[in-house]
Design an enzyme around this catalytic site. Structure first.
Site, PDB file in Angstrom:
ATOM      1  N   LYS A  69     -11.656  -3.902   9.481  1.00  0.00           N
ATOM      2  CA  LYS A  69     -10.437  -3.491  10.031  1.00  0.00           C
ATOM      3  C   LYS A  69      -9.769  -4.107  11.185  1.00  0.00           C
ATOM      4  O   LYS A  69      -8.764  -4.462  11.522  1.00  0.00           O
ATOM      5  CB  LYS A  69     -10.404  -1.935  10.130  1.00  0.00           C
ATOM      6  CG  LYS A  69      -8.962  -1.195  10.180  1.00  0.00           C
ATOM      7  CD  LYS A  69      -8.482  -1.191   8.761  1.00  0.00           C
ATOM      8  CE  LYS A  69      -7.359  -0.385   8.673  1.00  0.00           C
ATOM      9  NZ  LYS A  69      -6.605  -0.182   7.452  1.00  0.00           N
ATOM     10  N   PHE A 116      -2.235   7.119   0.821  1.00  0.00           N
ATOM     11  CA  PHE A 116      -2.140   8.087   1.527  1.00  0.00           C
ATOM     12  C   PHE A 116      -1.050   8.387   2.547  1.00  0.00           C
ATOM     13  O   PHE A 116      -0.152   9.045   2.409  1.00  0.00           O
ATOM     14  CB  PHE A 116      -3.344   8.689   1.904  1.00  0.00           C
ATOM     15  CG  PHE A 116      -3.359   9.490   3.305  1.00  0.00           C
ATOM     16  CD1 PHE A 116      -2.580  10.959   3.044  1.00  0.00           C
ATOM     17  CD2 PHE A 116      -4.110   9.675   4.464  1.00  0.00           C
ATOM     18  CE1 PHE A 116      -2.771  11.807   4.103  1.00  0.00           C
ATOM     19  CE2 PHE A 116      -4.192  10.488   5.466  1.00  0.00           C
ATOM     20  CZ  PHE A 116      -3.447  11.513   5.241  1.00  0.00           C
ATOM     21  N   GLY A 127       0.916  -1.143  -0.006  1.00  0.00           N
ATOM     22  CA  GLY A 127      -0.247  -0.010   0.078  1.00  0.00           C
ATOM     23  C   GLY A 127       0.862   1.274   0.006  1.00  0.00           C
ATOM     24  O   GLY A 127       0.310   2.213   0.517  1.00  0.00           O
ATOM     25  N   GLY A 128       1.862   1.220  -0.791  1.00  0.00           N
ATOM     26  CA  GLY A 128       3.036   2.093  -0.562  1.00  0.00           C
ATOM     27  C   GLY A 128       2.644   3.316  -1.554  1.00  0.00           C
ATOM     28  O   GLY A 128       3.404   4.358  -1.354  1.00  0.00           O
ATOM     29  N   ARG A 129       1.638   3.417  -2.091  1.00  0.00           N
ATOM     30  CA  ARG A 129       1.234   4.529  -2.934  1.00  0.00           C
ATOM     31  C   ARG A 129      -0.106   5.138  -2.424  1.00  0.00           C
ATOM     32  O   ARG A 129      -0.642   6.274  -2.879  1.00  0.00           O
ATOM     33  CB  ARG A 129       1.141   4.340  -4.638  1.00  0.00           C
ATOM     34  CG  ARG A 129       2.370   3.714  -5.044  1.00  0.00           C
ATOM     35  CD  ARG A 129       3.365   4.788  -5.209  1.00  0.00           C
ATOM     36  NE  ARG A 129       2.757   5.839  -5.890  1.00  0.00           N
ATOM     37  CZ  ARG A 129       3.376   7.016  -5.781  1.00  0.00           C
ATOM     38  NH1 ARG A 129       4.389   7.291  -4.983  1.00  0.00           N
ATOM     39  NH2 ARG A 129       3.170   8.025  -6.866  1.00  0.00           N
TER      40      ARG A 129
END
Length: 566
Positions: A164, A21, A17-19
Site C-alpha cells: 500500500k 466496501f 474498485g467501485g463494488r
C-alpha cells in the site's frame, strides 16, 4: 468545502474498485451530488446488485444510464483504458487484503495495478487521480502513534501495508502540476455497513470466546473512520484538486472521525449492540504471544495492532481539502450494528456438528458454553458433587443417603415457610416439578426396550458367530469399561466431567481442523491394516477372503453353515 453542482454539464468520473466496501459508499455520494456520470469499474464480470440495491438510487441511475459498469483487471492496461478513456477524474480504491495468503497476487493488484492505472491516466489525459491509501503505511506494529501527522515516514507491520505504501508513493510522485494532479487519503481503521474485515473479525472473536480477552492494558486509543466519512473525504479531495488548491496536489492526508476512542471500548460497543458480552479479562501482550491458541487466532502483527495506540491528526485534511465528518462515531456504530444484524447473537445460523449431536436443548447450551455463567454454575455444582463422593471414609451409598437427607430437609423447610418473611417473598415450588409426564415415562420405556432388543440381537449374533465387527466393538468397549472400573468413582467422574465440558466446545471451535486430522488418521490406519493384511500368511488370507465373500450376502449364509460346508 462546498461542492459545486452543475446538472446541465455532468462530468465523467471512474471509481476503480467501485463494488468494494468503500467504493460502494463513494458511488452513492457521487450520485447524490448529481453532477457526475459515473463509471463503476471492478473485477466482477457484471454488476450484480444485492437485495438492498434492487430499488435504490443506484439501480435508478443505472436505468437512466447515469451509471455504467466495466469489468476491469488492473493488471491489464487495455481493460483500464476502456473504462478510463474520456473521464475527468479517477478514484482508485484497490482491494488490499491483509488476510490474503497469495502475496504475489496482492502485489500485482496493489503495486503493479497502480502503476498501470497511472500510466493509462497519463495516456488518456485524465486530470485528477485520487488514491485510497491507509493509515497503516506509517505504523510499524511495535510503537504507539499518538496524534500522528503526515510528517511520519513510511514503516509498516506487514508486507501488505508495504504494498500500500509503494502504491501511495507512486501516485504522489505521478503528480505533474499542469498535467495529472494526484493526492492520497489515509483512512484509519475503516468500518461501516459492508465491512469485510474489522467488524467480522470482532464478531468472529466473540463467537470463539476470545473477544472476552483484552490484549494489553486496555487503554490503547484508536481512530476509527466511518465509511461514509471516507467517501466524503474523496469528494472533498476531488473538489480541492479541481479548484486548484496547490497545497493538496501530490500530498497524503489522514482521514479519521476526529473522535479517538479506546479500541476495546469501540469493540465492546459493536459487540453489545449485536448481543455479545464485552471484553472483561486483561492479558499482557507479552503473555498472549506465548499462548498457542491465541497466537493461532491472533497473528503476531495483529496482537501488536490490538494492544497499541494509533491516533492521527486530521487537521491537514480539514484545512486543505475542507474535510469534516458527516457521520459521528456513535451514529456510525449504530448504523453498522443494524447492517450486521445477521451476525447478532441468537440469529439463526447453520448448526455445527457438535450442536447436532447434543441437540438444541439445555445440554447443548451448557456443554457448548453458550452462556458462560450458566455453564460455570453447572460445572461447579457437578465438581462439588464429585468432591462429595470422594470424601474419605464414605461409601457411595452413604454419600447418596446424605444427599437425599439434605434434599428432604430443604424441601420440608420450604414447605413450612410462610410466603412473606421479613418483607421478602418466598417462592413456593410448583407441584408440577415433582410430576413426571406420561409421555416422558413412555419414551423412557421405549428407549429401554430398544436397548434391550439391541443387546438381544447382539447376543444372538455372537451365538451364531457371524459378526466380527460387532464382536470387536463390544470387546473393546467392555475392555475400556474394565479400565474405568479399575479407577475410583471420583476419578472416573472427574475425567468425564472435564471431557464433557471441554471436548464439545473445542471441537466446535476447530471442527474443520479436527475432521481433517481424523480423516488423515483413518486413512493411515486403513493403509496400515492393508499392509498388515498383505503380509499375513497365505492360508489366513484365504480364510478371511472366503469369510468376507460368504458374509457379503446380507447374512444369508451363517458361520455355522460355513463350518458345516468345510
Amino acid at each position: 468545502m462546498a461542492i459545486s453542482t452543475d446538472e446541465s454539464n455532468p462530468r465523467i468520473c471512474v471509481v476503480l474498485g467501485g463494488r468494494n466496501f468503500i467504493g460502494k459508499s463513494l458511488v452513492l455520494q457521487l450520485l447524490k451530488s448529481k453532477n457526475w456520470i459515473i463509471r463503476i469499474a471492478d473485477s466482477d464480470p457484471s454488476l450484480n446488485l444485492d437485495l438492498k440495491e434492487q430499488d435504490s438510487l443506484l439501480s435508478h441511475a443505472i436505468s437512466s444510464s447515469q451509471v455504467s459498469y466495466f469489468q476491469v483487471d488492473v493488471r491489464d492496461k487495455s481493460q483500464i483504458k476502456r473504462a478510463i478513456e474520456g473521464s475527468e477524474v479517477v478514484f482508485h480504491i484497490d482491494p488490499t487484503n491483509s488476510l490474503s495468503e497469495n502475496t504475489y497476487h496482492q502485489y500485482m493488484i496493489t503495486v503493479q495495478g497502480t502503476k498501470n492505472v497511472i500510466s493509462v491516466c497519463r495516456e488518456s489525459k485524465v486530470k485528477r487521480l485520487i488514491y485510497n491509501s491507509s493509515a497503516d503505511v506509517v505504523f510499524d506494529g511495535k510503537h504507539d502513534i499518538c496524534n500522528g501527522d503526515e510528517s511520519l515516514t513510511y514503516q509498516f507491520a506487514n508486507i501488505f501495508s508495504g504494498f500500500k505504501a509503494q502504491a501511495e508513493s507512486l501516485v504522489l510522485c505521478a503528480n505533474t502540476g499542469n498535467g495529472l494532479l494526484t493526492c492520497a487519503l489515509r483512512p484509519s481503521s475503516p468500518f461501516g455497513p459492508g465491512d469485510t474485515h474489522l467488524i467480522p473479525f470482532i464478531v468472529n472473536s466473540a463467537k470463539s470466546g476470545l473477544a472476552k480477552l483484552i490484549l494489553g492494558n486496555g487503554t490503547n486509543m484508536c481512530d476509527f473512520t466511518y465509511v461514509d466519512n471516507i467517501a466524503h473525504a474523496h469528494v472533498c479531495a476531488e473538489e480541492a484538486l479541481r479548484s486548484g488548491v496547490t497545497s493538496v496536489a501530490g500530498r497524503p492526508f489522514f482521514i479519521t472521525n476526529l473522535e479517538p476512542v479506546k479500541y476495546w471500548d469501540f469493540a465492546s460497543l459493536i459487540l453489545e449492540g449485536l448481543g455479545y458480552q464485552r471484553a472483561v479479562i486483561q492479558l499482557p501482550a507479552r503473555l498472549v504471544q506465548v499462548i498457542p491458541v491465541i497466537v493461532n487466532y491472533f497473528p503476531q502483527t495483529m496482537i501488536h495492532v490490538l494492544s497499541r495506540t494509533r491516533t492521527f491528526n486530521s487537521s491537514q485534511a480539514q484545512n486543505h481539502i475542507g474535510y469534516s465528518p458527516v457521520v459521528s462515531l456513535k451514529e456510525g456504530a449504530a448504523l453498522t450494528v443494524q447492517s450486521f444484524s445477521q451476525l447478532a447473537e441468537g440469529f439463526p445460523r447453520e448448526q455445527s456438528k457438535a450442536e447436532k449431536v447434543l441437540g438444541s436443548g439445555r445440554a447443548g447450551r451448557v456443554l457448548l458454553w453458550r452462556d458462560e455463567r450458566e455453564t460455570f454454575t453447572y460445572f461447579l455444582t457437578l465438581a462439588l458433587l464429585s468432591n462429595w463422593f470422594s470424601l474419605p471414609e464414605r461409601t457411595f451409598i452413604s454419600s447418596v443417603a446424605k444427599i437425599l437427607l439434605a434434599v428432604t430437609v430443604v424441601l420440608y423447610g420450604l414447605g413450612r415457610l410462610s410466603s412473606p418473611m421479613f418483607g421478602l417473598t418466598v417462592r413456593m415450588i410448583n407441584p408440577s416439578h415433582f410430576q413426571v409426564p406420561e409421555a416422558t415415562i413412555k419414551d423412557l420405556f421405549i428407549s429401554l426396550t430398544s436397548a434391550w432388543n439391541w443387546w438381544m440381537r447382539t447376543l444372538r449374533s455372537f451365538a451364531r458367530g457371524d459378526d466380527w465387527s460387532t464382536f470387536f466393538q463390544v470387546t473393546i468397549s467392555l475392555y475400556l469399561l474394565k479400565l474405568l472400573l479399575s479407577l475410583s468413582i471420583s476419578t472416573v467422574f472427574g475425567l468425564v466431567l472435564v471431557f464433557a465440558f471441554t471436548a464439545f466446545f473445542v471441537y466446535e471451535q476447530y471442527e474443520d481442523e479436527i475432521d481433517r486430522v481424523a480423516k488423515v488418521s483413518f486413512m493411515a490406519i486403513k493403509s496400515t491394516m492393508g499392509l498388515v493384511m498383505r503380509n499375513l500368511p497365505a492360508p489366513i488370507i484365504s480364510i478371511l477372503d472366503k469369510y468376507q465373500v460368504l458374509c457379503s450376502d446380507e447374512g444369508a449364509i451363517s458361520m455355522n453353515d460355513w463350518k458345516h460346508e468345510d
